[in-house]
Design a protein around this motif. Structure first.
Motif, PDB file in Angstrom:
ATOM      1  N   ARG A 144       0.819  -1.213   0.000  1.00  0.00           N
ATOM      2  CA  ARG A 144       0.000   0.000   0.000  1.00  0.00           C
ATOM      3  C   ARG A 144       0.853   1.264   0.000  1.00  0.00           C
ATOM      4  N   CYS A 147       1.620   2.971  -3.466  1.00  0.00           N
ATOM      5  CA  CYS A 147       0.591   3.635  -4.266  1.00  0.00           C
ATOM      6  C   CYS A 147       0.517   5.133  -3.991  1.00  0.00           C
ATOM      7  N   GLU A 152       1.842  12.786  -0.988  1.00  0.00           N
ATOM      8  CA  GLU A 152       0.978  12.042  -0.076  1.00  0.00           C
ATOM      9  C   GLU A 152       1.800  11.332   0.986  1.00  0.00           C
ATOM     10  N   ASN A 181      -8.100  17.007   1.493  1.00  0.00           N
ATOM     11  CA  ASN A 181      -8.317  16.144   0.326  1.00  0.00           C
ATOM     12  C   ASN A 181      -7.270  15.035   0.270  1.00  0.00           C
ATOM     13  N   THR A 184      -8.117  12.363   2.854  1.00  0.00           N
ATOM     14  CA  THR A 184      -9.183  11.483   2.370  1.00  0.00           C
ATOM     15  C   THR A 184      -8.631  10.458   1.387  1.00  0.00           C
ATOM     16  N   SER A 185      -7.774  10.926   0.475  1.00  0.00           N
ATOM     17  CA  SER A 185      -7.157  10.030  -0.501  1.00  0.00           C
ATOM     18  C   SER A 185      -6.268   8.997   0.180  1.00  0.00           C
ATOM     19  N   LYS A 187      -6.509   7.778   3.256  1.00  0.00           N
ATOM     20  CA  LYS A 187      -7.317   6.775   3.957  1.00  0.00           C
ATOM     21  C   LYS A 187      -7.836   5.725   2.982  1.00  0.00           C
ATOM     22  N   GLN A 188      -8.216   6.180   1.791  1.00  0.00           N
ATOM     23  CA  GLN A 188      -8.720   5.239   0.789  1.00  0.00           C
ATOM     24  C   GLN A 188      -7.604   4.330   0.287  1.00  0.00           C
ATOM     25  N   LYS A 189      -6.455   4.923  -0.044  1.00  0.00           N
ATOM     26  CA  LYS A 189      -5.346   4.142  -0.588  1.00  0.00           C
ATOM     27  C   LYS A 189      -4.767   3.172   0.444  1.00  0.00           C
ATOM     28  N   GLU A 191      -6.373   2.040   3.052  1.00  0.00           N
ATOM     29  CA  GLU A 191      -7.440   1.191   3.599  1.00  0.00           C
ATOM     30  C   GLU A 191      -7.546   1.327   5.112  1.00  0.00           C
ATOM     31  N   THR A 193      -9.451   3.887   8.317  1.00  0.00           N
ATOM     32  CA  THR A 193     -10.618   4.749   8.517  1.00  0.00           C
ATOM     33  C   THR A 193     -10.372   5.859   9.526  1.00  0.00           C
TER      34      THR A 193
END
Length: 219
Positions: A144, A147, A152, A181, A184-185, A187-189, A191, A193
Motif C-alpha cells: 500500500r 501507491c 501524499e 483532500n 481522504t485520498s 485513507k482510501q489508498k 485502507e 478509517t
C-alpha cells in the motif's frame, strides 16, 4: 562550477551556502526556495549539482527532482533532508538522485557527499545505506505504501508523527482544504478509517520509529 541550493528556509540556505563557498571558493552558489523557482533557475543556468530538501512548498522535492531529470537527464541531484524515512529515501533514489543524506549528519558528511556526487558517484549516508540494505527483503514492507505520491507520503509521515492538518498546511504552504483532500485520498489508498489506524500502519511498516514518536509526544 555552479551549485544550486533548494530549500524553503533562508537561514538553512545561508548556512550551507557559507560552508560550500568555503570549500569551493570558485563556485557560483545559486539558491531557490521552491520547486518552481528551481526549475526556472536551472533553465537559466544548468548547475553542476542540485542540493535539495524533500519537504518543499508547492511541488515536493522528489517531484522537482523528477521534473529536472526529465528535462536535464545528466543533472546531478543530492537530497539533503530532514527526513530519514526509508520509503522516502527509496522514492528519492528511484527518481534519479545520486545521493541522499540527512540534515542530522555532520558537515563533513555533506562535504563528502557533494564531492562524490560532483565526481559522478553515488553517495548515501552510512546509516541510511545500512538500513536500506537490511530492509531489502523486509517482510514488513506493505504494498500500500507504493501507491502514494511523494507528496501524499510526506503528509502521511507528518500525520503519523502527530502534526495536525493545519500545521502540515502551514509547513508545506498548502491550503487546509488541500491537506484534507490528501487525507481522504490517503485513507482510501491505505485502507484505514482513522488517524489512529494510519499511525499504527506507519509503525508496523517501519515508516516511523515508535521510540521517536513516544519521545515527541512526551515532550
Amino acid at each position: 562550477m555552479h551549485i544550486l541550493l533548494l530549500d524553503d528556509h533562508f537561514i538553512v540556505r545561508q548556512g550551507y551556502r557559507s560552508l560550500l563557498a568555503a570549500q569551493y571558493p570558485q563556485a557560483g552558489i545559486l539558491e531557490a526556495s521552491d520547486g518552481e523557482e528551481a526549475l526556472s533557475a536551472v533553465q537559466q543556468r544548468v548547475p553542476d549539482l542540485v542540493i535539495l530538501e524533500v519537504s518543499l512548498p508547492g511541488i515536493s522535492g522528489i517531484e522537482t527532482a523528477r521534473r529536472l531529470l526529465q528535462r536535464w537527464p545528466l543533472l546531478r541531484i543530492l537530497f539533503f533532508s530532514m527526513h530519514d524515512e526509508l520509503p522516502l529515501v527509496r522514492q528519492a533514489l528511484a527518481a534519479g538522485a545520486m545521493g541522499f543524506i540527512t540534515k542530522g549528519a555532520g558537515r563533513e558528511v555533506l562535504i563528502e557527499a557533494v564531492k562524490r556526487c560532483l565526481a559522478g558517484h553515488r553517495y548515501i549516508e552510512q546509516e541510511l545505506a545500512i538500513q536500506l540494505a537490511c530492509s531489502a527483503d523486509d517482510s514488513r514492507l506493505d504494498p500500500r505504501l507504493e501507491c502514494m505520491t511523494p507528496r501524499e507520503f510526506e503528509i502521511f509521515v507528518m500525520l503519523s508523527k502527530g502534526l495536525a492538518p493545519r500545521q502540515i498546511a502551514h509547513h508545506l504552504c498548502l491550503s487546509s482544504k488541500t491537506i484534507s483532500n490528501n487525507l481522504t485520498s490517503l485513507k482510501q489508498k491505505l485502507e484505514v478509517t482513522s488517524l489512529t489506524e494510519l499511525v499504527h500502519l506507519a509503525i508496523d511498516t517501519g515508516v516511523i520509529r515508535l521510540h521517536g514518536l513516544v519521545g515527541r509526544q512526551a515532550g
